[in-house]
Structures are given as C-alpha cells and as structure tokens.
Design a protein around this motif. Structure first.
Motif, mmCIF file in Angstrom:
data_model
loop_
_atom_site.group_PDB
_atom_site.id
_atom_site.type_symbol
_atom_site.label_atom_id
_atom_site.label_comp_id
_atom_site.label_asym_id
_atom_site.label_seq_id
_atom_site.Cartn_x
_atom_site.Cartn_y
_atom_site.Cartn_z
ATOM 1 N N TYR A 148 62.536 38.611 73.099
ATOM 2 C CA TYR A 148 62.589 38.682 74.558
ATOM 3 C C TYR A 148 63.939 38.197 75.077
ATOM 4 N N GLN A 149 64.385 37.051 74.574
ATOM 5 C CA GLN A 149 65.656 36.494 75.038
ATOM 6 C C GLN A 149 66.844 37.362 74.633
ATOM 7 N N GLU A 206 49.864 40.087 73.967
ATOM 8 C CA GLU A 206 49.793 38.674 73.578
ATOM 9 C C GLU A 206 51.173 38.145 73.214
ATOM 10 N N GLY A 207 51.974 38.960 72.530
ATOM 11 C CA GLY A 207 53.329 38.560 72.186
ATOM 12 C C GLY A 207 54.200 38.370 73.403
ATOM 13 N N LEU A 208 54.028 39.261 74.391
ATOM 14 C CA LEU A 208 54.801 39.135 75.629
ATOM 15 C C LEU A 208 54.421 37.860 76.372
ATOM 16 N N GLU A 209 53.126 37.571 76.464
ATOM 17 C CA GLU A 209 52.694 36.348 77.135
ATOM 18 C C GLU A 209 53.220 35.116 76.398
ATOM 19 N N SER A 210 53.258 35.174 75.073
ATOM 20 C CA SER A 210 53.808 34.076 74.277
ATOM 21 C C SER A 210 55.286 33.871 74.599
ATOM 22 N N ALA A 211 56.029 34.964 74.684
ATOM 23 C CA ALA A 211 57.461 34.880 75.002
ATOM 24 C C ALA A 211 57.679 34.274 76.382
ATOM 25 N N LYS A 212 56.828 34.644 77.333
ATOM 26 C CA LYS A 212 56.973 34.111 78.697
ATOM 27 C C LYS A 212 56.637 32.622 78.741
ATOM 28 N N ARG A 213 55.601 32.215 77.980
ATOM 29 C CA ARG A 213 55.265 30.785 77.934
ATOM 30 C C ARG A 213 56.421 29.973 77.364
ATOM 31 N N CYS A 214 56.981 30.469 76.269
ATOM 32 C CA CYS A 214 58.104 29.763 75.639
ATOM 33 C C CYS A 214 59.302 29.695 76.576
ATOM 34 N N THR A 215 59.543 30.768 77.318
ATOM 35 C CA THR A 215 60.662 30.801 78.271
ATOM 36 C C THR A 215 60.463 29.763 79.362
ATOM 37 N N TYR A 219 63.178 26.776 79.456
ATOM 38 C CA TYR A 219 64.212 26.928 80.487
ATOM 39 C C TYR A 219 63.786 26.448 81.865
ATOM 40 N N TYR A 220 62.489 26.293 82.071
ATOM 41 C CA TYR A 220 62.022 25.860 83.390
ATOM 42 C C TYR A 220 61.234 24.550 83.314
ATOM 43 N N SER A 221 61.229 23.922 82.133
ATOM 44 C CA SER A 221 60.565 22.624 81.935
ATOM 45 C C SER A 221 59.134 22.642 82.463
ATOM 46 N N SER A 222 58.417 23.715 82.207
ATOM 47 C CA SER A 222 57.049 23.862 82.699
ATOM 48 C C SER A 222 56.082 23.107 81.787
ATOM 49 N N VAL A 223 55.479 22.045 82.338
ATOM 50 C CA VAL A 223 54.499 21.271 81.580
ATOM 51 C C VAL A 223 53.264 22.119 81.302
ATOM 52 N N GLU A 224 52.891 22.949 82.281
ATOM 53 C CA GLU A 224 51.714 23.811 82.107
ATOM 54 C C GLU A 224 51.916 24.762 80.929
ATOM 55 N N ALA A 225 53.121 25.333 80.820
ATOM 56 C CA ALA A 225 53.401 26.245 79.713
ATOM 57 C C ALA A 225 53.380 25.514 78.379
ATOM 58 N N MET A 229 50.835 26.115 74.858
ATOM 59 C CA MET A 229 51.467 26.660 73.659
ATOM 60 C C MET A 229 50.722 26.252 72.398
ATOM 61 N N SER A 230 50.602 27.208 71.485
ATOM 62 C CA SER A 230 49.973 26.943 70.190
ATOM 63 C C SER A 230 50.996 26.304 69.249
ATOM 64 N N ASP A 231 50.508 25.799 68.114
ATOM 65 C CA ASP A 231 51.417 25.233 67.114
ATOM 66 C C ASP A 231 52.409 26.286 66.634
ATOM 67 N N GLN A 232 51.938 27.528 66.459
ATOM 68 C CA GLN A 232 52.825 28.597 66.009
ATOM 69 C C GLN A 232 53.944 28.835 67.016
ATOM 70 N N GLU A 233 53.605 28.858 68.305
ATOM 71 C CA GLU A 233 54.617 29.075 69.335
ATOM 72 C C GLU A 233 55.626 27.938 69.369
ATOM 73 N N LEU A 234 55.144 26.709 69.201
ATOM 74 C CA LEU A 234 56.053 25.563 69.181
ATOM 75 C C LEU A 234 57.027 25.664 68.014
ATOM 76 N N GLN A 235 56.532 26.047 66.854
ATOM 77 C CA GLN A 235 57.397 26.179 65.684
ATOM 78 C C GLN A 235 58.391 27.317 65.871
ATOM 79 N N GLU A 236 57.951 28.412 66.493
ATOM 80 C CA GLU A 236 58.854 29.544 66.734
ATOM 81 C C GLU A 236 59.920 29.184 67.753
#
Length: 322
Positions: A148-149, A206-215, A219-225, A229-236
């Motif tokens: 995505y980035q 699902e991949g797109l939503e994952s990319a948006k959560r990570c973004t 980049y926006y310091s979103s605590v909600e996001a 996030m799953s462990d996999q998303e955090l590692q990615e």
C-alpha cells in the motif's frame, strides 16, 4: 477478481515449476534435441547477448544458455498444456523469440509472444530482485501495508499511468480522479486510490483493511488502530523492530519499561532521554520517567505497548499474564 468461484470470467490457473521438467532432462538428450534446433548466430545477435559480451564482466556459459532453457520451457508448456502465448517484459524479447523459433521448428504450430513495457522506479531503474527493489505479491516478502505504501508514494508524473496499468477502473473515472487531483493535489487522491485498488486486488479486502490499520497506527498514532492490530500485523509493520515479552509488576514505571526493553542506556543519559521528550508509548509522549504504567493507557487492550525512542527506534512490548 477473476477466478472467484461462480463469479470469475477466466478458467483455472496453473502455477508450474520448470524444475519439474528441466531437472529431469538429460543433458545429452537436450543438446541433441531442442538445443540442436537453435542457431548460434541468432542467439549471439540478440541485443541482450551483445550487451553482456561487451560488458566488463563478460558473459558466462550459464547466462548464454538461459534463452535456450526458457525456449525449452515454452516447448514443454506447448506440448503438455497447449500453451501458445508467452508473455513477458520487453527485456525478455530475445528469450521469447528463441521460444517462438524453437516451438515452430519442432511442432510446426503457430505460437505467439507478447512483450509489455517494464515498470521502472523514479530513477529509471528496473524493479526486480536483481535491483533489490522488488515489490512482491507474497505477503511474507511484501506485507499489505508495504505494498500500500509503495503505491501511495508514487509521483504525480506516473500515477495516472499506473492507475491504467494496475487497476480495472474505467478510463472516465481515472480522468475524473486526475481532474480532482489538479484542484486538490495536497490530498494525494490518485495515489491513495491506486494503493487501495492494488492492495485489494492482491490481498483482498481484509488485506486492504490491514494496510489501513497499519497506516493509521504508524503515521497517525491511532491508539484504536493499534488495539485492533493482530500479532501478524504488528510483525509486518515493524519487521526490523525489536520486541520483548515482559511481566507487568506492581508499580512498574516508564523508566523500568524502557530499561527492561533495552531501549535506553543505563544511568543518567537514559533518564534524560525520557525527560527530554524522546520517549513515547502508543503514540503519546511521556516525559516523567517515574510515571506508573496504566492498563488501557500505556498497555492496550490487546496486551501490547508500542514504545518509540527517538524518531525511528520502535519496540513492540507484549505483556504476559495481564
């Protein structure tokens, strides 16, 4: 998009490994068969071959035989799978022509080759493994967030072309997107739409939503996001980031956390790192080293804390037995 059961418009796709037939082909049989139909003059006349021969490194025998092996791949696929078209980047023109000549000579069947322009970086370099700037479809190599980035960062002078190449948006819609971009370039509308369409095509919704959560988290310091996030998303998201598993002890402070995670040096310099504003937890700056960690603030509901020291040093803290 194309192969979804009951919806897709194309037939079944087959992914084959050419080692299955090349690895079983005896050398002498190959030389006496397919290789005997390929002419040296033609192979030597290819632009790619001439360029390698003139280079300082020269050309190895393995490199020279590569077009012959790719030609044999086309022959095998034609004989066993009815393949009549070979598609590749325009840098594969010589190899595809070798395949065309081999198949027509050995079978008498009309086959075809199609080449497409290479996608290059902003500096004009080819994107690929050799250049070290490849973008992979495999999530283990390029996460949805990274994909995505990559497209979000594309320059204005290529984004319209990429929308036409990599998405299935109608041309009229692409024209409208570019018109809106001319009025509001600061919104990066075409880049965001390009990134969303490609990520959804490769990794699904699902991949797109994952990319948006990570973004949002990065980049926006979103605590909600971060909390979602799953462990996999955090590692990615933080592939090169240090991680630690810690037990929350009564009265544990920000200073304790930083030291246990080996995020700051021991002694006064580490203490000052916090008081000078160089530490944040879950996107919020903490300047008091003696602040006691609080569940729901410093430790998110998914049992994770994102510690940042300085501008780029991240640490993922996983809390045990909360």
């Amino acid at each position: 998009l194309f192969w979804e059961p009951g919806v897709g418009r194309l037939g079944r796709a087959a992914l084959l490994d050419n080692a299955r037939w090349l690895g079983r082909e005896p050398l002498l049989r190959f030389l006496g068969g397919a290789a005997g139909r390929l002419r040296m003059g033609t192979l030597l006349s290819r632009q790619s071959c001439q360029a390698r021969l003139r280079s300082a490194e020269g050309m190895s025998l393995a490199e020279f035989l590569y077009p012959a092996l790719q030609a044999y791949d086309f022959l095998h696929l034609h004989r066993h799978h009815g393949c009549r078209i070979q598609l590749g980047g325009h840098d594969q023109m010589g190899n595809i022509m070798s395949g065309y000549e081999l198949v027509t000579k050995m079978t008498g069947t009309d086959v075809f080759g199609i080449t497409v322009p290479l996608i290059t970086s902003t500096t004009g370099d080819k994107l690929g493994k050799t250049a070290g700037n490849a973008v992979w479809l495999n999530r283990d190599k390029t996460s949805p967030f990274e994909l995505y980035q990559f497209f979000v960062r594309q320059e204005d002078n290529v984004v319209e072309k990429y929308l036409k190449l990599f998405t299935f948006l109608p041309l009229e819609e692409i024209a409208h997107i570019m018109e809106m971009h001319a009025k509001e370039p600061e919104k990066w509308g075409p880049q965001k739409r390009l990134a969303a369409e490609v990520t959804k095509l490769v990794h699904g919704r699902e991949g797109l939503e994952s990319a948006k959560r990570c973004t949002k988290a990065l980049y926006y310091s979103s605590v909600e996001a971060l909390e979602e996030m799953s462990d996999q998303e955090l590692q990615e998201l933080f592939r090169q980031t240090a991680s630690a598993e810690l037990m929350l002890e009564p009265g544990m402070t920000v200073l304790d956390l930083c030291r246990k995670a080996n995020a700051i040096p021991d002694g006064p310099s580490g203490y000052r790192k916090i008081t000078d504003g160089g530490v944040s937890i879950n996107g919020n700056r903490v300047t008091n080293p003696e602040t006691v960690l609080i569940l729901g603030q410093h430790i998110l509901k998914n049992g994770v804390s994102l510690l940042r020291v300085g501008k780029k040093n991240y640490y993922i803290i996983k809390w045990l037995q909360l």
